[in-house]
Write a protein that holds these residues in place. Structure first.
Motif, PDB file in Angstrom:
ATOM      1  N   UNK A  13       5.876  -8.254  -8.337  1.00  0.00           N
ATOM      2  CA  UNK A  13       4.920  -8.527  -7.258  1.00  0.00           C
ATOM      3  C   UNK A  13       5.635  -8.571  -5.908  1.00  0.00           C
ATOM      4  N   UNK A  14       6.805  -9.194  -5.883  1.00  0.00           N
ATOM      5  CA  UNK A  14       7.556  -9.221  -4.629  1.00  0.00           C
ATOM      6  C   UNK A  14       7.915  -7.800  -4.196  1.00  0.00           C
ATOM      7  N   UNK A  15       8.303  -6.975  -5.156  1.00  0.00           N
ATOM      8  CA  UNK A  15       8.658  -5.598  -4.829  1.00  0.00           C
ATOM      9  C   UNK A  15       7.433  -4.802  -4.376  1.00  0.00           C
ATOM     10  N   UNK A  16       6.289  -5.008  -5.030  1.00  0.00           N
ATOM     11  CA  UNK A  16       5.076  -4.288  -4.642  1.00  0.00           C
ATOM     12  C   UNK A  16       4.663  -4.641  -3.217  1.00  0.00           C
ATOM     13  N   UNK A  17       4.703  -5.917  -2.892  1.00  0.00           N
ATOM     14  CA  UNK A  17       4.347  -6.328  -1.532  1.00  0.00           C
ATOM     15  C   UNK A  17       5.310  -5.737  -0.511  1.00  0.00           C
ATOM     16  N   UNK A  18       6.589  -5.774  -0.833  1.00  0.00           N
ATOM     17  CA  UNK A  18       7.594  -5.232   0.083  1.00  0.00           C
ATOM     18  C   UNK A  18       7.409  -3.733   0.276  1.00  0.00           C
ATOM     19  N   UNK A  19       7.282  -3.020  -0.831  1.00  0.00           N
ATOM     20  CA  UNK A  19       7.152  -1.562  -0.745  1.00  0.00           C
ATOM     21  C   UNK A  19       5.874  -1.158  -0.006  1.00  0.00           C
ATOM     22  N   UNK A  20       4.761  -1.787  -0.343  1.00  0.00           N
ATOM     23  CA  UNK A  20       3.495  -1.432   0.303  1.00  0.00           C
ATOM     24  C   UNK A  20       3.526  -1.740   1.804  1.00  0.00           C
ATOM     25  N   UNK A  21       4.236  -2.805   2.175  1.00  0.00           N
ATOM     26  CA  UNK A  21       4.268  -3.176   3.592  1.00  0.00           C
ATOM     27  C   UNK A  21       4.936  -2.119   4.462  1.00  0.00           C
ATOM     28  N   UNK A  22       5.727  -1.245   3.859  1.00  0.00           N
ATOM     29  CA  UNK A  22       6.426  -0.209   4.631  1.00  0.00           C
ATOM     30  C   UNK A  22       5.660   1.107   4.708  1.00  0.00           C
ATOM     31  N   UNK A  23       4.505   1.176   4.047  1.00  0.00           N
ATOM     32  CA  UNK A  23       3.728   2.417   4.099  1.00  0.00           C
ATOM     33  C   UNK A  23       2.923   2.485   5.389  1.00  0.00           C
ATOM     34  N   UNK A  24       2.983   3.582   6.116  1.00  0.00           N
ATOM     35  CA  UNK A  24       2.318   3.650   7.422  1.00  0.00           C
ATOM     36  C   UNK A  24       0.794   3.563   7.346  1.00  0.00           C
ATOM     37  N   UNK A  25       0.196   3.907   6.200  1.00  0.00           N
ATOM     38  CA  UNK A  25      -1.272   3.853   6.116  1.00  0.00           C
ATOM     39  C   UNK A  25      -1.778   2.511   5.598  1.00  0.00           C
ATOM     40  N   UNK A  26      -0.871   1.544   5.391  1.00  0.00           N
ATOM     41  CA  UNK A  26      -1.275   0.197   4.983  1.00  0.00           C
ATOM     42  C   UNK A  26      -1.510  -0.656   6.230  1.00  0.00           C
ATOM     43  N   UNK A  27      -2.718  -1.191   6.346  1.00  0.00           N
ATOM     44  CA  UNK A  27      -3.009  -2.105   7.453  1.00  0.00           C
ATOM     45  C   UNK A  27      -2.506  -3.514   7.155  1.00  0.00           C
ATOM     46  N   UNK A  28      -2.765  -3.980   5.932  1.00  0.00           N
ATOM     47  CA  UNK A  28      -2.342  -5.325   5.538  1.00  0.00           C
ATOM     48  C   UNK A  28      -2.150  -5.355   4.037  1.00  0.00           C
ATOM     49  N   UNK A  29      -1.102  -6.073   3.572  1.00  0.00           N
ATOM     50  CA  UNK A  29      -0.923  -6.359   2.157  1.00  0.00           C
ATOM     51  C   UNK A  29      -0.647  -7.857   2.046  1.00  0.00           C
ATOM     52  N   UNK A  30      -1.435  -8.521   1.219  1.00  0.00           N
ATOM     53  CA  UNK A  30      -1.375  -9.983   1.133  1.00  0.00           C
ATOM     54  C   UNK A  30      -1.534 -10.422  -0.312  1.00  0.00           C
ATOM     55  N   UNK A  31      -1.184 -11.679  -0.588  1.00  0.00           N
ATOM     56  CA  UNK A  31      -1.314 -12.230  -1.930  1.00  0.00           C
ATOM     57  C   UNK A  31      -1.639 -13.710  -1.848  1.00  0.00           C
ATOM     58  N   UNK A  32      -2.419 -14.181  -2.813  1.00  0.00           N
ATOM     59  CA  UNK A  32      -2.657 -15.614  -2.967  1.00  0.00           C
ATOM     60  C   UNK A  32      -1.507 -16.202  -3.779  1.00  0.00           C
ATOM     61  N   UNK A  33      -0.951 -17.338  -3.340  1.00  0.00           N
ATOM     62  CA  UNK A  33       0.266 -17.873  -3.950  1.00  0.00           C
ATOM     63  C   UNK A  33       0.341 -19.379  -3.783  1.00  0.00           C
ATOM     64  N   UNK A  34       1.082 -20.040  -4.682  1.00  0.00           N
ATOM     65  CA  UNK A  34       1.319 -21.483  -4.532  1.00  0.00           C
ATOM     66  C   UNK A  34       2.667 -21.781  -3.870  1.00  0.00           C
TER      67      UNK A  34
END
Length: 281
Positions: free
Chosen positions: A71-92
């Motif tokens: 999950x940490x890797x998915x969030x990191x990788x997606x955050x670098x894609x130019x067509x991604x506006x926002x990537x977020x997750x619910x977490x404790x």
């Protein structure tokens, strides 16, 4: 299609907390279940990476995702894609937050929940201050149970002033006006959460510009309506996307009613729909 918001929930259902109001408390996934969740998430991330339209993603796992490296890797990788506006997750926030240094912080955001009794207060608060120092965009929330009030008041006083602290009305709990006033003093938007919203027949963005996706790629309009629109990976969901009214009597979860058009919460949370940050916290 100009922009699609996706709420992704894979098979992960394990958590390191045992909150009495959560059915997945202290639940453990088997190694096989974890491998399946990882494969499903990697498939989803790969699909997102190949799209040619703008996308925002909110991960809403039944369990705690950020204790898992994928999950940490998915969030990191997606955050670098130019067509991604926002990537977020619910977490404790039970995990270390140093991984965020590898992400594009203009796109990454966290929706964090404080669970009194599950984690030492000072440890959770320190995580919040570290996120703030790292300039990670995040909101913090508490379930509005009576015995959480004092902790929530303390948290509001101790959080960075610009951090939004939201309060979720506890499921099945009725608030007197005086009790609601106490919670509203912490979260000015608590009145929106206090009562379930009548929704049948109302215009809603889900099923049109917002969809829910599970680990198999099954697409539904939202987490709360079981009707299947198609599948993400064969593209069959696309022809089903269209404006449609809500078929349910009520909507009582923020990730659902935030998309109800008559509530105009896209104005209230402009720029922070997925991470639950109002335009003026």
């Amino acid at each position: 299609m100009e922009h699609l918001t996706i709420l992704y929930r894979g098979p992960l259902s394990s958590c390191d907390y045992d909150c009495p109001y959560c059915p997945f408390a202290k639940r453990r996934d088997t190694p096989a279940q974890l491998r399946a969740d990882r494969a499903a998430l990697e498939r989803f991330t790969e699909w997102v990476s190949t799209q040619d339209h703008r996308i925002s993603v909110l991960f809403t796992p039944w369990g705690e995702g950020l204790v898992r490296s994928w999950y940490r890797r998915a969030l990191t990788d997606l955050s670098h894609l130019p067509h991604i506006d926002r990537v977020a997750i619910q977490t404790n926030l039970s995990h270390r937050v140093s991984w965020t240094s590898d992400a594009d912080l203009t796109r990454l955001a966290l929706w964090a929940t404080y669970h009194p009794g599950q984690v030492p207060y000072d440890r959770f608060l320190a995580k919040c201050h570290e996120l703030d120092a790292r300039r990670v965009r995040f909101s913090v929330g508490v379930v509005g149970l009576p015995d959480h009030l004092e902790a929530a008041q303390r948290l509001r006083a101790d959080l960075p002033s610009g951090t939004y602290l939201w309060i979720n009305a506890a499921e099945g709990h009725t608030y007197t006006d005086a009790e609601a006033d106490d919670w509203t003093a912490i979260d000015p938007h608590f009145p929106t959460s206090r009562h379930p919203h009548p929704s049948r027949g109302l215009a809603c963005r889900t099923g049109d510009t917002v969809v829910s996706v599970d680990g198999d790629g099954t697409v539904r309009r939202c987490h709360f309506v079981p009707t299947v629109l198609g599948n993400l990976y064969d593209g069959s969901f696309r022809k089903a996307l269209a404006p449609r009214p809500c078929p349910l009597d009520v909507c009582d979860c923020h990730i659902g009613y935030v998309h109800l058009e008559p509530l105009d919460l896209y104005t209230t949370f402009a720029g922070g729909i997925l991470e639950r940050i109002p335009a003026r916290p």
